[in-house]
Design a protein around this motif. Structure first.
Motif, PDB file in Angstrom:
ATOM      1  N   GLN A 114       0.836  -1.207   0.000  1.00 44.35           N
ATOM      2  CA  GLN A 114       0.000   0.000   0.000  1.00 44.35           C
ATOM      3  C   GLN A 114       0.867   1.250   0.000  1.00 44.35           C
ATOM      4  O   GLN A 114       2.032   1.227   0.395  1.00 44.35           O
ATOM      5  CB  GLN A 114      -0.908   0.013   1.225  1.00 44.35           C
ATOM      6  N   CYS A 115       0.266   2.343  -0.430  1.00 43.19           N
ATOM      7  CA  CYS A 115       0.938   3.635  -0.470  1.00 43.19           C
ATOM      8  C   CYS A 115       1.327   4.062   0.944  1.00 43.19           C
ATOM      9  O   CYS A 115       0.541   3.943   1.877  1.00 43.19           O
ATOM     10  CB  CYS A 115       0.009   4.670  -1.107  1.00 43.19           C
ATOM     11  N   LYS A 116       2.555   4.571   1.088  1.00 42.35           N
ATOM     12  CA  LYS A 116       3.030   5.053   2.388  1.00 42.35           C
ATOM     13  C   LYS A 116       2.533   6.460   2.710  1.00 42.35           C
ATOM     14  O   LYS A 116       2.854   7.004   3.755  1.00 42.35           O
ATOM     15  CB  LYS A 116       4.556   5.048   2.438  1.00 42.35           C
ATOM     16  N   GLY A 117       1.776   7.062   1.795  1.00 45.31           N
ATOM     17  CA  GLY A 117       1.195   8.377   2.079  1.00 45.31           C
ATOM     18  C   GLY A 117       1.824   9.520   1.322  1.00 45.31           C
ATOM     19  O   GLY A 117       1.438  10.666   1.499  1.00 45.31           O
ATOM     20  N   PHE A 118       2.807   9.217   0.466  1.00 48.36           N
ATOM     21  CA  PHE A 118       3.390  10.299  -0.324  1.00 48.36           C
ATOM     22  C   PHE A 118       3.952   9.765  -1.635  1.00 48.36           C
ATOM     23  O   PHE A 118       4.099   8.561  -1.831  1.00 48.36           O
ATOM     24  CB  PHE A 118       4.470  11.055   0.461  1.00 48.36           C
ATOM     25  N   GLY A 119       4.216  10.706  -2.545  1.00 49.55           N
ATOM     26  CA  GLY A 119       4.753  10.344  -3.843  1.00 49.55           C
ATOM     27  C   GLY A 119       5.227  11.584  -4.583  1.00 49.55           C
ATOM     28  O   GLY A 119       5.263  12.678  -4.014  1.00 49.55           O
TER      29      GLY A 119
END
Length: 87
Positions: free
Chosen positions: A41-46
């Motif tokens: 899952q996405c760690k919350g940033f990109g």
């Protein structure tokens, strides 16, 4: 080409979601979400890459905007002082 930091993303966000969101403001040249190795899952940033004027428009239009229940943090990427060095 400008690199944009996107923070406070929900964990179920996909790269397609981000590309669709940012394409309202211009052509997305590249995108990269930071993913958790174990959960996937996405760690919350990109990060997103766009042309300069499109990047400025995207930051103005999306910073603070609600996305899937969370308020986005969108700004130009700034390198960390004394950043990590690879060996």
């Amino acid at each position: 080409m400008k690199k944009i930091f996107i923070g406070n993303l929900p964990s179920d966000t996909s790269e397609q979601d981000i590309q669709t969101l940012f394409s309202e403001f211009g052509t997305v040249r590249a995108s990269k979400l930071v993913m958790d190795v174990f959960s996937g899952q996405c760690k919350g940033f990109g990060f997103i890459e766009m042309e300069g004027h499109e990047a400025r428009a995207a930051i103005a239009g999306l910073n603070g905007r609600e996305f899937n229940g969370k308020s986005l943090k969108v700004n130009f990427e700034t390198p960390k002082p004394g950043g990590r060095r690879r060996r």
